[in-house]
Design a protein around this motif. Sequence first.
Motif, PDB file in Angstrom:
ATOM      1  N   PRO A   1       3.443   0.589 -11.758  1.00 55.70           N
ATOM      2  CA  PRO A   1       4.043  -0.216 -10.699  1.00 55.70           C
ATOM      3  C   PRO A   1       3.167  -0.376  -9.465  1.00 55.70           C
ATOM      4  O   PRO A   1       3.397  -1.249  -8.651  1.00 55.70           O
ATOM      5  CB  PRO A   1       5.327   0.536 -10.361  1.00 55.70           C
ATOM      6  CG  PRO A   1       5.667   1.263 -11.603  1.00 55.70           C
ATOM      7  CD  PRO A   1       4.352   1.639 -12.199  1.00 55.70           C
ATOM      8  N   ALA A   2       2.117   0.440  -9.275  1.00 56.13           N
ATOM      9  CA  ALA A   2       1.257   0.318  -8.102  1.00 56.13           C
ATOM     10  C   ALA A   2       0.274  -0.838  -8.233  1.00 56.13           C
ATOM     11  O   ALA A   2      -0.311  -1.254  -7.250  1.00 56.13           O
ATOM     12  CB  ALA A   2       0.499   1.626  -7.884  1.00 56.13           C
ATOM     13  N   HIS A   3       0.073  -1.356  -9.441  1.00 57.21           N
ATOM     14  CA  HIS A   3      -0.918  -2.407  -9.675  1.00 57.21           C
ATOM     15  C   HIS A   3      -0.312  -3.787  -9.481  1.00 57.21           C
ATOM     16  O   HIS A   3       0.863  -4.005  -9.741  1.00 57.21           O
ATOM     17  CB  HIS A   3      -1.471  -2.311 -11.100  1.00 57.21           C
ATOM     18  CG  HIS A   3      -2.202  -1.047 -11.366  1.00 57.21           C
ATOM     19  ND1 HIS A   3      -3.435  -0.780 -10.838  1.00 57.21           N
ATOM     20  CD2 HIS A   3      -1.882   0.037 -12.114  1.00 57.21           C
ATOM     21  CE1 HIS A   3      -3.838   0.407 -11.241  1.00 57.21           C
ATOM     22  NE2 HIS A   3      -2.913   0.924 -12.006  1.00 57.21           N
ATOM     23  N   ARG A   4      -1.136  -4.731  -9.050  1.00 60.83           N
ATOM     24  CA  ARG A   4      -0.738  -6.128  -8.984  1.00 60.83           C
ATOM     25  C   ARG A   4      -0.887  -6.721 -10.375  1.00 60.83           C
ATOM     26  O   ARG A   4      -1.735  -6.300 -11.157  1.00 60.83           O
ATOM     27  CB  ARG A   4      -1.615  -6.894  -7.993  1.00 60.83           C
ATOM     28  CG  ARG A   4      -1.630  -6.306  -6.615  1.00 60.83           C
ATOM     29  CD  ARG A   4      -0.717  -6.820  -5.592  1.00 60.83           C
ATOM     30  NE  ARG A   4      -0.471  -8.239  -5.511  1.00 60.83           N
ATOM     31  CZ  ARG A   4       0.658  -8.702  -4.986  1.00 60.83           C
ATOM     32  NH1 ARG A   4       1.581  -7.895  -4.554  1.00 60.83           N
ATOM     33  NH2 ARG A   4       0.845 -10.000  -4.901  1.00 60.83           N
ATOM     34  N   SER A   7      -1.213 -13.367  -7.698  1.00 61.78           N
ATOM     35  CA  SER A   7      -0.867 -12.101  -8.329  1.00 61.78           C
ATOM     36  C   SER A   7       0.469 -11.644  -7.747  1.00 61.78           C
ATOM     37  O   SER A   7       0.835 -12.017  -6.636  1.00 61.78           O
ATOM     38  CB  SER A   7      -1.958 -11.050  -8.106  1.00 61.78           C
ATOM     39  OG  SER A   7      -2.057 -10.731  -6.736  1.00 61.78           O
ATOM     40  N   TRP A   8       1.176 -10.869  -8.534  1.00 59.25           N
ATOM     41  CA  TRP A   8       2.511 -10.426  -8.150  1.00 59.25           C
ATOM     42  C   TRP A   8       2.596  -8.912  -8.174  1.00 59.25           C
ATOM     43  O   TRP A   8       1.951  -8.254  -8.988  1.00 59.25           O
ATOM     44  CB  TRP A   8       3.551 -10.973  -9.127  1.00 59.25           C
ATOM     45  CG  TRP A   8       3.900 -12.393  -8.932  1.00 59.25           C
ATOM     46  CD1 TRP A   8       4.928 -12.896  -8.196  1.00 59.25           C
ATOM     47  CD2 TRP A   8       3.227 -13.526  -9.473  1.00 59.25           C
ATOM     48  NE1 TRP A   8       4.936 -14.262  -8.248  1.00 59.25           N
ATOM     49  CE2 TRP A   8       3.907 -14.681  -9.032  1.00 59.25           C
ATOM     50  CE3 TRP A   8       2.115 -13.694 -10.287  1.00 59.25           C
ATOM     51  CZ2 TRP A   8       3.512 -15.959  -9.373  1.00 59.25           C
ATOM     52  CZ3 TRP A   8       1.711 -14.966 -10.627  1.00 59.25           C
ATOM     53  CH2 TRP A   8       2.404 -16.076 -10.172  1.00 59.25           C
ATOM     54  N   SER A   9       3.442  -8.415  -7.324  1.00 60.67           N
ATOM     55  CA  SER A   9       3.816  -7.014  -7.394  1.00 60.67           C
ATOM     56  C   SER A   9       4.845  -6.878  -8.515  1.00 60.67           C
ATOM     57  O   SER A   9       5.631  -7.798  -8.751  1.00 60.67           O
ATOM     58  CB  SER A   9       4.425  -6.584  -6.062  1.00 60.67           C
ATOM     59  OG  SER A   9       5.018  -5.325  -6.193  1.00 60.67           O
ATOM     60  N   ARG A  63      -2.714  -6.333 -15.711  1.00 64.54           N
ATOM     61  CA  ARG A  63      -3.021  -5.672 -14.446  1.00 64.54           C
ATOM     62  C   ARG A  63      -4.285  -6.276 -13.850  1.00 64.54           C
ATOM     63  O   ARG A  63      -5.243  -6.562 -14.550  1.00 64.54           O
ATOM     64  CB  ARG A  63      -3.200  -4.173 -14.655  1.00 64.54           C
ATOM     65  CG  ARG A  63      -1.924  -3.454 -14.939  1.00 64.54           C
ATOM     66  CD  ARG A  63      -2.082  -1.940 -14.875  1.00 64.54           C
ATOM     67  NE  ARG A  63      -3.446  -1.470 -14.951  1.00 64.54           N
ATOM     68  CZ  ARG A  63      -3.895  -0.635 -15.885  1.00 64.54           C
ATOM     69  NH1 ARG A  63      -3.103  -0.172 -16.811  1.00 64.54           N
ATOM     70  NH2 ARG A  63      -5.158  -0.241 -15.873  1.00 64.54           N
ATOM     71  N   ASP A 100       7.549  -5.489  -8.537  1.00 65.99           N
ATOM     72  CA  ASP A 100       8.905  -5.629  -7.998  1.00 65.99           C
ATOM     73  C   ASP A 100       9.325  -7.088  -7.875  1.00 65.99           C
ATOM     74  O   ASP A 100      10.515  -7.392  -7.831  1.00 65.99           O
ATOM     75  CB  ASP A 100       8.991  -4.974  -6.614  1.00 65.99           C
ATOM     76  CG  ASP A 100       8.647  -3.496  -6.673  1.00 65.99           C
ATOM     77  OD1 ASP A 100       8.828  -2.892  -7.753  1.00 65.99           O
ATOM     78  OD2 ASP A 100       8.180  -2.962  -5.647  1.00 65.99           O
ATOM     79  N   GLU A 101       8.365  -8.005  -7.819  1.00 67.02           N
ATOM     80  CA  GLU A 101       8.666  -9.422  -7.656  1.00 67.02           C
ATOM     81  C   GLU A 101       8.991 -10.129  -8.970  1.00 67.02           C
ATOM     82  O   GLU A 101       9.454 -11.255  -8.954  1.00 67.02           O
ATOM     83  CB  GLU A 101       7.473 -10.139  -7.018  1.00 67.02           C
ATOM     84  CG  GLU A 101       7.146  -9.646  -5.628  1.00 67.02           C
ATOM     85  CD  GLU A 101       5.858 -10.250  -5.099  1.00 67.02           C
ATOM     86  OE1 GLU A 101       5.791 -10.417  -3.861  1.00 67.02           O
ATOM     87  OE2 GLU A 101       4.945 -10.541  -5.887  1.00 67.02           O
TER      88      GLU A 101
END
Length: 139
Positions: free
Chosen positions: A5-8, A85-87, A51, A89-90
């Motif tokens: 989850p820390a990666h875009r 790029s997205w997080s 990623r 969470d998005e």
Amino acid sequence: MDGAPAHRLIRASDLKRQRGWTDTLLAALLGAPDALSPNPHGWRVPMRWYREDRVLDAEATTAFQHRAERLSPPHTWRRTLPTRSWSPDEVDHLEWLDDPHRIALFHTPRQPRVRRRRRPQPVPVSAAAGMRWEVLRLF
């Protein structure tokens, strides 16, 4: 996946449209995607997410550099633009794959559509004999 989850994340379609990738390069250099999500455009294959750090590492390889040198000017111009790029969470309904390196991915290139030639229809014998047709006038 702990650190995922820390990666875009970057979509495969954005890699192809904005960064000059092809399906064959995706399969060869990146392999299986890191995550999948449902495609919002109807009943289609799920969207593939990679990623960003894996994409940048693959773009640094000589195989991709040779490909990037052969890009046409419009594609070269697109590579200078920032890639979306997205997080994690998005992205709605994101499903992480356990270990993408262990998943076998076989890409089959798209085959060009071959049009079959139609055979000429056989000519009836009566038409070949030279019969003439007359118009019947009713009034």
